[in-house]
Design a protein around this motif. Structure first.
Motif, mmCIF file in Angstrom:
data_model
loop_
_atom_site.group_PDB
_atom_site.id
_atom_site.type_symbol
_atom_site.label_atom_id
_atom_site.label_comp_id
_atom_site.label_asym_id
_atom_site.label_seq_id
_atom_site.Cartn_x
_atom_site.Cartn_y
_atom_site.Cartn_z
ATOM 1 N N ASN A 119 1.051 -0.995 -0.159
ATOM 2 C CA ASN A 119 0.147 -0.395 -0.203
ATOM 3 C C ASN A 119 0.959 0.876 -0.440
ATOM 4 O OD1 ASN A 119 1.125 -0.058 2.686
ATOM 5 N ND2 ASN A 119 -0.547 -0.297 3.306
ATOM 6 N N GLY A 120 1.814 1.662 -0.755
ATOM 7 C CA GLY A 120 3.004 2.068 -0.358
ATOM 8 C C GLY A 120 3.627 2.342 -2.122
ATOM 9 N N LEU A 121 4.235 3.127 -2.135
ATOM 10 C CA LEU A 121 4.940 3.351 -3.448
ATOM 11 C C LEU A 121 6.268 3.912 -2.962
ATOM 12 C CD1 LEU A 121 2.041 5.607 -5.407
ATOM 13 C CD2 LEU A 121 2.536 3.619 -4.874
ATOM 14 N N PHE A 122 7.522 3.641 -3.980
ATOM 15 C CA PHE A 122 9.036 3.526 -4.257
ATOM 16 C C PHE A 122 8.690 3.578 -5.646
ATOM 17 C CE2 PHE A 122 13.169 2.619 -5.143
ATOM 18 C CZ PHE A 122 13.300 1.928 -3.628
ATOM 19 N N ILE A 123 9.301 5.764 -5.343
ATOM 20 C CA ILE A 123 9.528 6.167 -6.749
ATOM 21 C C ILE A 123 10.496 6.003 -7.254
ATOM 22 C CG2 ILE A 123 8.665 8.217 -8.368
ATOM 23 C CD1 ILE A 123 5.742 8.547 -6.189
ATOM 24 N N ALA A 124 11.429 5.571 -7.747
ATOM 25 C CA ALA A 124 12.919 5.900 -8.537
ATOM 26 C C ALA A 124 12.954 6.553 -9.727
ATOM 27 C CB ALA A 124 14.017 4.621 -8.500
ATOM 28 N N GLY A 125 13.944 6.904 -10.033
ATOM 29 C CA GLY A 125 14.691 7.198 -10.711
ATOM 30 C C GLY A 125 16.043 8.639 -11.262
ATOM 31 N N PRO A 126 16.337 8.882 -12.046
ATOM 32 C CA PRO A 126 16.739 9.769 -12.282
ATOM 33 C C PRO A 126 16.594 11.497 -12.112
ATOM 34 C CG PRO A 126 16.209 8.701 -14.639
ATOM 35 C CD PRO A 126 15.791 8.455 -14.146
ATOM 36 N N PRO A 127 17.329 12.814 -11.225
ATOM 37 C CA PRO A 127 16.928 13.514 -10.736
ATOM 38 C C PRO A 127 16.588 14.605 -11.751
ATOM 39 C CG PRO A 127 19.197 12.996 -10.575
ATOM 40 C CD PRO A 127 18.755 12.022 -11.526
ATOM 41 N N GLY A 128 15.362 14.939 -11.216
ATOM 42 C CA GLY A 128 14.848 16.563 -12.374
ATOM 43 C C GLY A 128 13.816 15.756 -12.862
ATOM 44 N N THR A 129 13.305 14.300 -12.686
ATOM 45 C CA THR A 129 12.141 13.762 -13.647
ATOM 46 C C THR A 129 10.734 13.555 -13.733
ATOM 47 O OG1 THR A 129 12.900 11.483 -12.720
ATOM 48 C CG2 THR A 129 13.740 12.068 -14.771
ATOM 49 N N GLY A 130 10.450 14.085 -12.171
ATOM 50 C CA GLY A 130 9.270 14.303 -11.403
ATOM 51 C C GLY A 130 8.940 13.391 -10.082
ATOM 52 N N LYS A 131 9.432 12.748 -9.997
ATOM 53 C CA LYS A 131 9.465 11.870 -9.064
ATOM 54 C C LYS A 131 8.925 13.154 -7.354
ATOM 55 C CE LYS A 131 13.692 10.644 -8.094
ATOM 56 N NZ LYS A 131 14.239 11.558 -8.823
ATOM 57 N N THR A 132 9.926 14.111 -7.297
ATOM 58 C CA THR A 132 8.956 14.769 -5.730
ATOM 59 C C THR A 132 7.674 15.326 -6.187
ATOM 60 O OG1 THR A 132 10.531 14.992 -5.150
ATOM 61 C CG2 THR A 132 10.166 16.689 -4.568
ATOM 62 N N HIS A 133 7.317 15.489 -7.786
ATOM 63 C CA HIS A 133 6.141 16.313 -7.549
ATOM 64 C C HIS A 133 5.283 15.309 -7.965
ATOM 65 C CE1 HIS A 133 4.698 19.227 -10.546
ATOM 66 N NE2 HIS A 133 3.613 18.486 -10.101
ATOM 67 N N GLU A 168 8.753 -5.039 0.418
ATOM 68 C CA GLU A 168 7.490 -5.673 0.457
ATOM 69 C C GLU A 168 6.526 -4.741 1.064
ATOM 70 O OE1 GLU A 168 6.128 -8.568 4.498
ATOM 71 O OE2 GLU A 168 7.932 -8.516 4.351
ATOM 72 N N MET A 169 6.404 -3.682 1.569
ATOM 73 C CA MET A 169 5.449 -2.892 1.614
ATOM 74 C C MET A 169 4.821 -1.240 0.195
ATOM 75 S SD MET A 169 7.211 -1.081 5.444
ATOM 76 C CE MET A 169 5.962 0.553 5.632
ATOM 77 N N CYS A 170 6.108 -1.417 -1.324
ATOM 78 C CA CYS A 170 5.327 -0.377 -1.743
ATOM 79 C C CYS A 170 5.733 -1.280 -3.597
ATOM 80 C CB CYS A 170 7.166 0.708 -1.836
ATOM 81 S SG CYS A 170 6.782 1.212 -0.272
ATOM 82 N N ARG A 171 4.976 -0.659 -4.046
ATOM 83 C CA ARG A 171 4.790 -0.562 -5.283
ATOM 84 C C ARG A 171 5.784 -0.365 -5.674
ATOM 85 N NH1 ARG A 171 -0.482 0.244 -7.380
ATOM 86 N NH2 ARG A 171 -1.210 1.061 -5.500
ATOM 87 N N ALA A 172 6.263 -0.475 -7.025
ATOM 88 C CA ALA A 172 7.664 0.411 -7.930
ATOM 89 C C ALA A 172 6.628 1.314 -8.482
ATOM 90 C CB ALA A 172 8.332 -0.397 -8.481
ATOM 91 N N ILE A 173 7.854 2.948 -8.924
ATOM 92 C CA ILE A 173 7.373 3.731 -10.546
ATOM 93 C C ILE A 173 8.456 3.674 -10.380
ATOM 94 C CG2 ILE A 173 6.418 5.452 -10.409
ATOM 95 C CD1 ILE A 173 3.872 5.429 -9.125
ATOM 96 N N THR A 174 8.480 3.802 -12.296
ATOM 97 C CA THR A 174 10.094 4.522 -12.155
ATOM 98 C C THR A 174 9.503 5.481 -13.260
ATOM 99 O OG1 THR A 174 10.788 1.731 -12.195
ATOM 100 C CG2 THR A 174 12.059 3.321 -13.604
ATOM 101 N N LEU A 175 10.339 6.496 -13.377
ATOM 102 C CA LEU A 175 10.160 7.349 -13.952
ATOM 103 C C LEU A 175 12.031 7.718 -15.335
ATOM 104 C CD1 LEU A 175 9.340 9.685 -11.689
ATOM 105 C CD2 LEU A 175 8.184 9.379 -13.952
ATOM 106 N N THR A 176 11.786 7.788 -15.998
ATOM 107 C CA THR A 176 12.808 7.983 -17.122
ATOM 108 C C THR A 176 12.580 9.638 -17.863
ATOM 109 O OG1 THR A 176 11.017 6.707 -18.513
ATOM 110 C CG2 THR A 176 12.707 5.505 -17.295
ATOM 111 N N GLY A 177 13.673 10.006 -18.835
ATOM 112 C CA GLY A 177 13.846 10.961 -18.901
ATOM 113 C C GLY A 177 14.559 11.855 -18.902
ATOM 114 N N GLN A 178 14.693 13.625 -19.711
ATOM 115 C CA GLN A 178 15.511 14.359 -19.538
ATOM 116 C C GLN A 178 14.985 14.926 -18.538
ATOM 117 O OE1 GLN A 178 15.451 17.040 -22.432
ATOM 118 N NE2 GLN A 178 17.295 17.711 -22.359
ATOM 119 N N SER A 179 16.230 15.055 -17.062
ATOM 120 C CA SER A 179 15.458 16.347 -16.033
ATOM 121 C C SER A 179 15.307 17.349 -16.920
ATOM 122 C CB SER A 179 17.284 16.414 -15.612
ATOM 123 O OG SER A 179 17.063 17.108 -14.694
ATOM 124 N N TRP A 180 13.938 18.179 -15.642
ATOM 125 C CA TRP A 180 13.444 19.035 -16.398
ATOM 126 C C TRP A 180 14.297 20.036 -15.788
ATOM 127 C CZ3 TRP A 180 9.015 19.853 -18.297
ATOM 128 C CH2 TRP A 180 8.326 18.686 -19.116
#
Length: 263
Positions: A115-129, A248-260
C-alpha cells in the motif's frame, strides 16, 4: 399491528407511549438493519474524523503543518507536465491518491498488501512532484500527511534534543503513526549509525502497522543500500533490512527521461 408492553405501578398498569415492539416482517427487519448500519457508519466516520483532527494537531504542534515547504505545496497533479516518459507514472500516482482510503489497514479486514510507493528515477524526472501531488491531494481532503526530505526528517528529530517541550519519542511517534508518510530523496542523508537506525525505526514501525509509506530516490535498491551503509562500520545489515521492508510495503514506479531542470 404493533404491541406496547405495560408495567405495573401499584394496582395500575402504565402504558408508555414509546417502546413499541419491533415489527418482524422482512421489510421491517431490513429497514432496522439498514438504520443500524447507517448509524454505525456515521459513528465510525465521526471517530475517524476526530482521530485525524487530533493527529493534525499533533503534527502541527511538533513538526509544523505537514512538514512541507513552499515548493512542495505548489506541486499538484494539475501543475505536473505530462510527457510520453512520465504519463504512466502520473496515472499510477493519481490512482493511488484517489483510492487511498482503500489502502489503509482496517480491523478485521485482510492485510492491505503493498500500500506504499517506491518512486525511483534520475534527478529532475518528476519523482518529488508526483509524491508531493499525492500528499497535497490528501491534505486538501483534511487527511493527516507528513511529507519532507529524508535529510529534513532527520534534522527535525535532532532539533528535539535542544527542546524542553518535545522529546525524540514524540517526533518518532508522529512519523510512525501518521496515515501517510512521504520521504523524499532517501539515500541523500549522511550515512551514520544514528541516521540509519532512526530510519529503520520509522520504517519498521510503519511496516508492523501496515501504514502506507511513499519514498522517492535516485538510486536502485543495491545502490541505495550502499548509500545508507554507515561509513565507519561498513555494516549494511540495518540498511538492507530497511530496504527489504520497503520493497515488501511498496509498489514500484520508475520515472525516466530528461531532467526538467536542464530544459
Amino acid at each position: 399491528m404493533r404491541y406496547h408492553k405495560g408495567f405495573k405501578f401499584g394496582d395500575r398498569i402504565i402504558w408508555p407511549p414509546y417502546g413499541a415492539e419491533r415489527c418482524t416482517c422482512p421489510q421491517a427487519v431490513k429497514a432496522y438493519e439498514e438504520e443500524k448500519a447507517a448509524k454505525a457508519a456515521e459513528e465510525e466516520a465521526n471517530r475517524k474524523a476526530e482521530a485525524e483532527r487530533k493527529m493534525r494537531e499533533r503534527i502541527n504542534r511538533i513538526i509544523g503543518e505537514s512538514g512541507m515547504g513552499d515548493r512542495f505545496l505548489r506541486r499538484t497533479f494539475e501543475t505536473f507536465q505530462l510527457t510520453d516518459d512520465n504519463r504512466r507514472a502520473a496515472a499510477a500516482a493519481r490512482r493511488y491518491a484517489d483510492s487511498f482510503d482503500t489502502l489503509l489497514p482496517r480491523p478485521g479486514a485482510p492485510e492491505p498488501g503493498r500500500n506504499g510507493l517506491f518512486i525511483a528515477g534520475p534527478p529532475g524526472t518528476g519523482k518529488t512532484h508526483l509524491a508531493a501531488a499525492i500528499a497535497n491531494h490528501l491534505i486538501a481532503q483534511g487527511r493527516p500527511v507528513v511529507c519532507m526530505t529524508m535529510i529534513d526528517l532527520l534534522e527535525r528529530i535532532k532539533r528535539t534534543f535542544s527542546k524542553r517541550d518535545t522529546d525524540e519519542g514524540s517526533v518518532l511517534k508522529i512519523y510512525k503513526t501518521v496515515p501517510l508518510l512521504v520521504i523524499d530523496d532517501i539515500g541523500k542523508e549522511p550515512p551514520t549509525e544514528w541516521a540509519i537506525s532512526t530510519v529503520y525505526n520509522i520504517i519498521n514501525g510503519r511496516y508492523e502497522a501496515y501504514l502506507p509509506t511513499i519514498v522517492t530516490t535516485n538510486y536502485d535498491t543495491e545502490a541505495l543500500i550502499e548509500r545508507m551503509t554507515p561509513r565507519e562500520t561498513r555494516d549494511d545489515m540495518t540498511a538492507r533490512a530497511t530496504i527489504d521492508r520497503l520493497m515488501e510495503m511498496c509498489r514500484a514506479i520508475t520515472l525516466t527521461g530528461q531532467s526538467w531542470r536542464q530544459r
